[in-house]
Design an enzyme around this catalytic site. Structure first.
Site, PDB file in Angstrom:
ATOM      1  N   GLN A  26      31.097  32.802  23.789  1.00  0.00           N
ATOM      2  CA  GLN A  26      30.137  32.695  24.878  1.00  0.00           C
ATOM      3  C   GLN A  26      28.693  32.598  24.396  1.00  0.00           C
ATOM      4  O   GLN A  26      27.823  32.166  25.148  1.00  0.00           O
ATOM      5  CB  GLN A  26      30.297  33.881  25.834  1.00  0.00           C
ATOM      6  CG  GLN A  26      31.649  33.872  26.537  1.00  0.00           C
ATOM      7  CD  GLN A  26      31.816  35.037  27.504  1.00  0.00           C
ATOM      8  OE1 GLN A  26      32.245  36.108  27.118  1.00  0.00           O
ATOM      9  NE2 GLN A  26      31.449  34.836  28.759  1.00  0.00           N
ATOM     10  N   ASN A 315      36.799  47.365  31.613  1.00  0.00           N
ATOM     11  CA  ASN A 315      35.912  46.363  32.195  1.00  0.00           C
ATOM     12  C   ASN A 315      36.118  46.411  33.693  1.00  0.00           C
ATOM     13  O   ASN A 315      37.206  46.107  34.190  1.00  0.00           O
ATOM     14  CB  ASN A 315      36.253  44.959  31.678  1.00  0.00           C
ATOM     15  CG  ASN A 315      35.845  44.758  30.234  1.00  0.00           C
ATOM     16  OD1 ASN A 315      35.255  45.653  29.617  1.00  0.00           O
ATOM     17  ND2 ASN A 315      36.148  43.594  29.697  1.00  0.00           N
ATOM     18  N   TYR A 317      34.331  45.388  37.468  1.00  0.00           N
ATOM     19  CA  TYR A 317      33.273  44.694  38.200  1.00  0.00           C
ATOM     20  C   TYR A 317      33.388  44.854  39.715  1.00  0.00           C
ATOM     21  O   TYR A 317      32.390  44.916  40.398  1.00  0.00           O
ATOM     22  CB  TYR A 317      33.320  43.185  37.913  1.00  0.00           C
ATOM     23  CG  TYR A 317      32.938  42.777  36.516  1.00  0.00           C
ATOM     24  CD1 TYR A 317      33.863  42.796  35.475  1.00  0.00           C
ATOM     25  CD2 TYR A 317      31.650  42.342  36.235  1.00  0.00           C
ATOM     26  CE1 TYR A 317      33.517  42.389  34.191  1.00  0.00           C
ATOM     27  CE2 TYR A 317      31.290  41.928  34.951  1.00  0.00           C
ATOM     28  CZ  TYR A 317      32.224  41.958  33.943  1.00  0.00           C
ATOM     29  OH  TYR A 317      31.872  41.547  32.677  1.00  0.00           O
TER      30      TYR A 317
HETATM   31  C1  PNW Z   1      35.133  39.412  31.822  1.00  0.00           C
HETATM   32  N1  PNW Z   1      37.837  40.111  37.534  1.00  0.00           N
HETATM   33  O1  PNW Z   1      36.334  38.942  32.375  1.00  0.00           O
HETATM   34  C2  PNW Z   1      35.076  38.856  30.410  1.00  0.00           C
HETATM   35  O2  PNW Z   1      35.425  39.835  29.467  1.00  0.00           O
HETATM   36  C3  PNW Z   1      33.765  38.230  30.025  1.00  0.00           C
HETATM   37  O3  PNW Z   1      33.941  37.410  28.899  1.00  0.00           O
HETATM   38  C4  PNW Z   1      33.192  37.466  31.196  1.00  0.00           C
HETATM   39  O4  PNW Z   1      32.030  36.755  30.868  1.00  0.00           O
HETATM   40  C5  PNW Z   1      32.915  38.482  32.306  1.00  0.00           C
HETATM   41  O5  PNW Z   1      34.136  39.091  32.713  1.00  0.00           O
HETATM   42  C6  PNW Z   1      32.279  37.878  33.537  1.00  0.00           C
HETATM   43  O6  PNW Z   1      33.156  36.984  34.159  1.00  0.00           O
HETATM   44  C7  PNW Z   1      36.674  39.235  33.684  1.00  0.00           C
HETATM   45  O7  PNW Z   1      38.349  39.258  38.271  1.00  0.00           O
HETATM   46  C8  PNW Z   1      36.628  38.258  34.665  1.00  0.00           C
HETATM   47  O8  PNW Z   1      37.583  41.270  37.957  1.00  0.00           O
HETATM   48  C9  PNW Z   1      37.031  38.544  35.947  1.00  0.00           C
HETATM   49  C10 PNW Z   1      37.472  39.815  36.247  1.00  0.00           C
HETATM   50  C11 PNW Z   1      37.530  40.787  35.290  1.00  0.00           C
HETATM   51  C12 PNW Z   1      37.119  40.487  34.016  1.00  0.00           C
END
Ligand code: PNW
Length: 478
Positions: A26, A315, A317
């Protein structure tokens, strides 16, 4: 004027740590420099630019292959304790496979980066694999071919040997779910295969075995000398019940087991969640397969897997609402059908620039509590959390509000629920190549101008805001 959702006067515990994260493909660019070969991402996007909304790729990205010193200075000024970055497998081992030659130029790149971090008092946290499988291995089936387990453990051993004197925190994998479900199940990430219900489970199986063997190699051969820790990153969209009904509560639990438990259950307890084993067995039979589509671990593998982590990297979000629907609503076979839960967002939730990301701060606390209850309160490092915006927008008050209120929920989880949270990592240090969304969605505390050959970096307001939290170790109501 950014308000806390509720007054919160906690300060962060004394040993709580703060960091920022990125990943090699990235940010680095330099895709064919210094002896590096193509990864599955390079290969796929060079072949078919249409896979990405803006037809871009990571050939140059943030140009961190050349601008790493400037990146380290930005991290230094931010004042965080650690920098979580990943290593490009094909920079270190251009041929990818077990026993292949180590590329000295690649080794030097990360030696310089690590030395610069250490000299500035920033701890390097290294993700061994953040999705960029060498194409040399992908062309042999990648995570579907069990020979990749030996290739991966060779690669991990090379990294422990080269960098373990300075790197004390290792992450084996970033997000099995994205690698396997999106990569081999739903064709949303490289290698863009769509064999859900079969290939996703096979990928997960090899990756879990690779993880557990790398963990044991470090534990037995390196930890006694180097004294570091090895964790694993698993992503979780928190699955909350759509209503208070028992049915919806069951749906939420099922969703969590099929997305998160799929990977963390083996790492903690040695095997897949029983509910996954049972449902996939049952459906496979009905579909006419003569064995389950979910592979089985041997007794030895279960022993190797059980407890193969020093910390969980989480991780997190966003959150989804869950309700049960009939399996006939899904393709046959599929991971979605095996789970048979319909997920949605509450219409009142604030959307971000990313279609999948809504602002749901309480989900952070709930997912931490769910993990505590299901896995006996393991040490959790939040390894990613962040908000997507569009355009340059230096005045990113929505990102500030997101970080403030998600962190407020982290504090409640620590003080009111006794969750064992070690620290927090903002995704991301700077705008970067956001996979199939190209450069259209921004997660950076720092803006990067991708039209400028110099890739000029400009801190956003959220950068100063996070700097202030790290400095004062509390949330400030501005
Ligand atoms: C992460 N979801 O992936 C990745 O580790 C990163 O590389 C990426 O840039 C970042 O998210 C932002 O997209 C995810 O659907 C993507 O919750 C989506 C989810 C979770 C993790």
């Amino acid at each position: 004027q950014i308000a806390l959702s509720e007054p919160n006067n906690y300060s962060f515990p004394e040993n709580f740590i703060f960091g920022v994260a990125t990943a090699s493909y990235q940010i680095e660019g330099g895709w064919n420099e210094g002896g590096r070969t193509e990864s599955t991402w390079d290969y796929q996007l060079h072949k078919n630019p249409d896979l990405i909304v803006d037809k871009s790729n990571g050939d140059v990205a943030c140009d961190s292959y050349h601008k790493w010193k400037e990146d380290v200075q930005l991290i230094k000024n931010l004042g965080v304790n650690f920098y979580r970055f990943s290593i490009s497998w094909s920079r270190i081992l251009p041929q990818g496979f077990k026993g292949s030659e180590i590329n000295q130029e690649g080794v030097t790149y990360y030696n310089d980066l690590i030395d610069e971090l250490v000299s500035k008092g920033i701890e390097p946290y290294v993700t061994i694999f953040h999705w960029d499988t060498p194409q040399a291995l992908e062309s042999q089936g990648g995570w579907l071919n069990e020979s990749i387990i030996d290739d991966y453990t060779y690669y991990a051993r090379v990294l422990f040997t080269l960098y373990g004197d300075r790197v004390k925190t290792w992450i084996t994998f970033n997000e099995f779910h994205q690698i396997c479900e999106e990569g081999y199940g739903l064709a949303k990430k490289a290698p863009f295969e769509n064999l859900t219900g079969v290939a996703d489970y096979q990928c997960g199986h090899q990756a879990l075995l690779a993880h557990s063997r790398a963990y044991r190699i470090y534990e037995q051969e390196f930890k006694p000398i180097q004294g570091g820790n090895v964790g694993v990153v698993i992503d979780s969209v928190y699955g909350a019940p759509k209503t208070d009904s028992e049915l919806d509560k069951n749906a939420a639990e099922l969703q969590m087991q099929f997305d998160f438990g799929w990977f963390f259950n083996p790492i903690v307890y040695g095997n897949y969640p029983q509910v996954m084993i049972d449902r996939i067995d049952e459906l496979s039979k009905r579909e006419g397969y003569n064995t389950s589509r979910l592979p089985k671990f041997s007794d030895n593998e279960i022993e190797t897997m059980k407890g193969s982590f020093d910390f969980l990297g989480l991780n997190h979000y966003t959150t989804n609402l869950c309700t049960l629907i009939g399996s006939n609503n899904f393709p046959n076979p599929s991971h979605a059908r095996d789970c048979s839960v319909e997920t949605s967002a509450d219409p009142s939730w604030k959307p971000s620039a990313a279609s999948w990301l809504w602002y749901v701060p309480w989900g952070m606390r709930d997912v931490l509590v769910w993990i505590k209850e299901h896995y006996n309160n393991p040490p959790v490092l939040i390894t990613e959390n962040g908000w997507a915006t569009r355009g340059k927008r230096l005045n990113d008050t929505d990102r500030i509000e997101y970080i403030q209120n998600y962190l407020s929920e982290v504090l409640k989880a620590i003080y009111e629920d006794n969750c064992n949270v070690l620290g927090y990592t903002a995704w991301s240090l700077m705008d970067n190549f956001e996979w199939t969304r190209g450069y259209t969605e921004k997660f950076g505390l720092v803006h990067v101008d991708f039209n400028d050959p110099n890739r000029t970096r400009t801190p956003r307001q959220s950068y100063s805001f996070y700097q202030e939290i790290v400095r004062t170790r509390r949330l400030v109501n501005k």
